[in-house]
Write a protein that holds these residues in place. Structure first.
Motif, PDB file in Angstrom:
ATOM      1  N   SER A   1      -4.227 128.705  24.068  1.00  0.00           N
ATOM      2  CA  SER A   1      -5.604 128.249  24.280  1.00  0.00           C
ATOM      3  C   SER A   1      -5.652 126.876  24.951  1.00  0.00           C
ATOM      4  O   SER A   1      -6.581 126.599  25.704  1.00  0.00           O
ATOM      5  N   ASN A   2      -4.635 126.024  24.747  1.00  0.00           N
ATOM      6  CA  ASN A   2      -4.686 124.700  25.387  1.00  0.00           C
ATOM      7  C   ASN A   2      -4.455 124.748  26.897  1.00  0.00           C
ATOM      8  O   ASN A   2      -4.605 123.737  27.579  1.00  0.00           O
ATOM      9  N   LYS A   3      -4.097 125.936  27.413  1.00  0.00           N
ATOM     10  CA  LYS A   3      -3.909 126.072  28.870  1.00  0.00           C
ATOM     11  C   LYS A   3      -5.043 126.868  29.519  1.00  0.00           C
ATOM     12  O   LYS A   3      -5.001 127.149  30.717  1.00  0.00           O
ATOM     13  N   SER A   4      -6.039 127.255  28.722  1.00  0.00           N
ATOM     14  CA  SER A   4      -7.056 128.170  29.262  1.00  0.00           C
ATOM     15  C   SER A   4      -7.851 127.544  30.400  1.00  0.00           C
ATOM     16  O   SER A   4      -8.253 128.239  31.340  1.00  0.00           O
ATOM     17  N   ARG A   5      -8.074 126.226  30.349  1.00  0.00           N
ATOM     18  CA  ARG A   5      -8.893 125.590  31.383  1.00  0.00           C
ATOM     19  C   ARG A   5      -8.290 125.773  32.782  1.00  0.00           C
ATOM     20  O   ARG A   5      -9.005 126.046  33.747  1.00  0.00           O
ATOM     21  N   LEU A   6      -6.962 125.641  32.868  1.00  0.00           N
ATOM     22  CA  LEU A   6      -6.320 125.786  34.181  1.00  0.00           C
ATOM     23  C   LEU A   6      -6.516 127.195  34.739  1.00  0.00           C
ATOM     24  O   LEU A   6      -6.708 127.387  35.938  1.00  0.00           O
ATOM     25  N   VAL A   7      -6.465 128.195  33.857  1.00  0.00           N
ATOM     26  CA  VAL A   7      -6.700 129.572  34.320  1.00  0.00           C
ATOM     27  C   VAL A   7      -8.159 129.730  34.755  1.00  0.00           C
ATOM     28  O   VAL A   7      -8.455 130.276  35.822  1.00  0.00           O
ATOM     29  N   ALA A   8      -9.074 129.202  33.933  1.00  0.00           N
ATOM     30  CA  ALA A   8     -10.505 129.332  34.251  1.00  0.00           C
ATOM     31  C   ALA A   8     -10.851 128.650  35.572  1.00  0.00           C
ATOM     32  O   ALA A   8     -11.721 129.106  36.311  1.00  0.00           O
ATOM     33  N   GLU A   9     -10.174 127.559  35.874  1.00  0.00           N
ATOM     34  CA  GLU A   9     -10.540 126.774  37.056  1.00  0.00           C
ATOM     35  C   GLU A   9      -9.851 127.226  38.342  1.00  0.00           C
ATOM     36  O   GLU A   9     -10.241 126.798  39.425  1.00  0.00           O
ATOM     37  N   HIS A  10      -8.818 128.069  38.233  1.00  0.00           N
ATOM     38  CA  HIS A  10      -8.055 128.387  39.440  1.00  0.00           C
ATOM     39  C   HIS A  10      -7.876 129.871  39.748  1.00  0.00           C
ATOM     40  O   HIS A  10      -7.755 130.237  40.915  1.00  0.00           O
ATOM     41  N   PHE A  11      -7.786 130.718  38.730  1.00  0.00           N
ATOM     42  CA  PHE A  11      -7.442 132.122  38.999  1.00  0.00           C
ATOM     43  C   PHE A  11      -8.696 132.968  39.248  1.00  0.00           C
ATOM     44  O   PHE A  11      -9.805 132.591  38.874  1.00  0.00           O
ATOM     45  N   HIS A  12      -8.484 134.143  39.877  1.00  0.00           N
ATOM     46  CA  HIS A  12      -9.568 135.105  40.095  1.00  0.00           C
ATOM     47  C   HIS A  12      -9.604 136.162  38.983  1.00  0.00           C
ATOM     48  O   HIS A  12     -10.657 136.710  38.692  1.00  0.00           O
ATOM     49  N   TRP A  13      -8.420 136.463  38.436  1.00  0.00           N
ATOM     50  CA  TRP A  13      -8.309 137.512  37.426  1.00  0.00           C
ATOM     51  C   TRP A  13      -7.412 137.021  36.283  1.00  0.00           C
ATOM     52  O   TRP A  13      -6.511 136.222  36.490  1.00  0.00           O
ATOM     53  N   MET A  14      -7.616 137.597  35.099  1.00  0.00           N
ATOM     54  CA  MET A  14      -6.781 137.311  33.938  1.00  0.00           C
ATOM     55  C   MET A  14      -6.542 138.655  33.242  1.00  0.00           C
ATOM     56  O   MET A  14      -7.498 139.329  32.875  1.00  0.00           O
ATOM     57  N   HIS A  15      -5.261 139.067  33.117  1.00  0.00           N
ATOM     58  CA  HIS A  15      -4.942 140.426  32.622  1.00  0.00           C
ATOM     59  C   HIS A  15      -4.633 140.504  31.140  1.00  0.00           C
ATOM     60  O   HIS A  15      -4.431 141.598  30.620  1.00  0.00           O
ATOM     61  N   THR A  16      -4.446 139.377  30.475  1.00  0.00           N
ATOM     62  CA  THR A  16      -3.833 139.422  29.141  1.00  0.00           C
ATOM     63  C   THR A  16      -4.771 138.942  28.039  1.00  0.00           C
ATOM     64  O   THR A  16      -4.330 138.366  27.054  1.00  0.00           O
ATOM     65  N   LEU A  17      -6.043 139.211  28.186  1.00  0.00           N
ATOM     66  CA  LEU A  17      -7.010 138.763  27.187  1.00  0.00           C
ATOM     67  C   LEU A  17      -6.874 139.626  25.930  1.00  0.00           C
ATOM     68  O   LEU A  17      -6.941 140.853  26.004  1.00  0.00           O
ATOM     69  N   ASP A  18      -6.646 138.966  24.792  1.00  0.00           N
ATOM     70  CA  ASP A  18      -6.518 139.744  23.556  1.00  0.00           C
ATOM     71  C   ASP A  18      -7.128 139.028  22.351  1.00  0.00           C
ATOM     72  O   ASP A  18      -6.887 139.434  21.205  1.00  0.00           O
ATOM     73  N   ARG A  19      -7.931 137.984  22.600  1.00  0.00           N
ATOM     74  CA  ARG A  19      -8.564 137.249  21.498  1.00  0.00           C
ATOM     75  C   ARG A  19      -9.931 136.736  21.912  1.00  0.00           C
ATOM     76  O   ARG A  19     -10.097 136.228  23.029  1.00  0.00           O
ATOM     77  N   GLU A  20     -10.879 136.807  21.001  1.00  0.00           N
ATOM     78  CA  GLU A  20     -12.217 136.319  21.316  1.00  0.00           C
ATOM     79  C   GLU A  20     -12.203 134.821  21.581  1.00  0.00           C
ATOM     80  O   GLU A  20     -12.921 134.331  22.451  1.00  0.00           O
TER      81      GLU A  20
END
Ligand SMILES: *Cc1c(COP(=O)(O)O)cnc(C)c1O
Length: 234
Positions: free
Chosen positions: A88-107
């Protein structure tokens, strides 16, 4: 033509042949080139064949590559997919840069990604990861948990639920391997009836791509067969 370019041609042909053998249109299957651990020069070779979808497993490595290609003429039409486990402490970088995220498994991660997605960017496309065969693994949810997590994600304004992803345990028996993928396809089709925007079933890697396509995959994630084996000692 370089080896990487020949490899991509061969993979595209194999996708088309396998699709045709089972009565599917090759256009239904997108090729995600998994470039983790590989340098930008290797990615550039792939881009020169028209490849535009790339998958990365490590947040910082992926962000560095996205930033690099943003400074090149090709940057604007590339599509970057985060396919690794996310803390979770790395989520911001994914939110700010990627187009897709394949490994979502938690609310909790879903909520953070939605909150952290910049207003200037379109919603982040997400896939829910299903732990279809390996009960020991920590990644992915069980199919019985899918309706609840899908409903939670559906309500988040800056995420767009696009479908499911899985990494099955290695399986030597082709019939059993196919059956596992078919279980995923059933869950995918069921989810589609509840959420019509769902269109992506991410399954199939270098060693199990053919059966994943036969079962109904719409996106194969191929690393080794394109870029060669990975060296983790570098
Ligand atoms: C590394 C990786 C791939 C690519 O695997 P290959 O066997 O090299 O094709 C695909 N999906 C995920 C989630 C990965 O981590």
């Amino acid at each position: 033509m370089t080896t990487i370019q020949q490899n991509i041609d061969a993979i595209r042909r194999r996708i088309a042949e396998t699709a045709q053998q089972c009565g599917r249109s090759p256009k239904e299957i997108r090729l995600l080139a998994v470039s983790k651990t590989k340098p930008v020069e290797a990615i550039q070779k792939a881009i020169e064949t028209g490849q535009c979808l790339f998958g990365e497993n490590y947040v910082q490595e992926g962000v560095d590559k996205i930033k690099y290609f943003d400074t090149t003429p090709d940057g604007e039409w590339l599509e970057w997919h985060f396919i690794g486990p996310l803390q979770s402490n790395k989520s911001r970088l994914v939110a700010e840069h990627f187009h897709w995220m394949h490994t979502l498994d938690r609310e909790k991660i879903a909520r953070r990604l939605s909150e952290q997605r910049p207003a200037t960017m379109p919603p982040l496309n997400v896939l829910i990861q299903i732990n279809i065969s390996d009960e020991q693994s920590k990644s992915g949810i069980k199919l019985v948990e899918l309706p609840e997590l899908a409903a939670q994600i559906h309500h988040l304004p800056n995420l767009k639920l696009r479908g499911l992803m899985t990494i099955p345990a290695p399986e030597n028996d082709p019939a059993r391997q196919l059956a596992v993928f078919q279980t995923m396809t059933q869950a995918f089709n069921q989810l589609k009836t509840a959420y019509p925007q769902i269109d992506t079933l991410s399954m199939g890697m270098t060693d199990d791509m053919d059966n994943a396509i036969r079962a109904g995959s719409t996106m194969v994630r191929i690393g080794t067969a394109i870029f060669g084996t990975r060296d983790y000692t570098l």
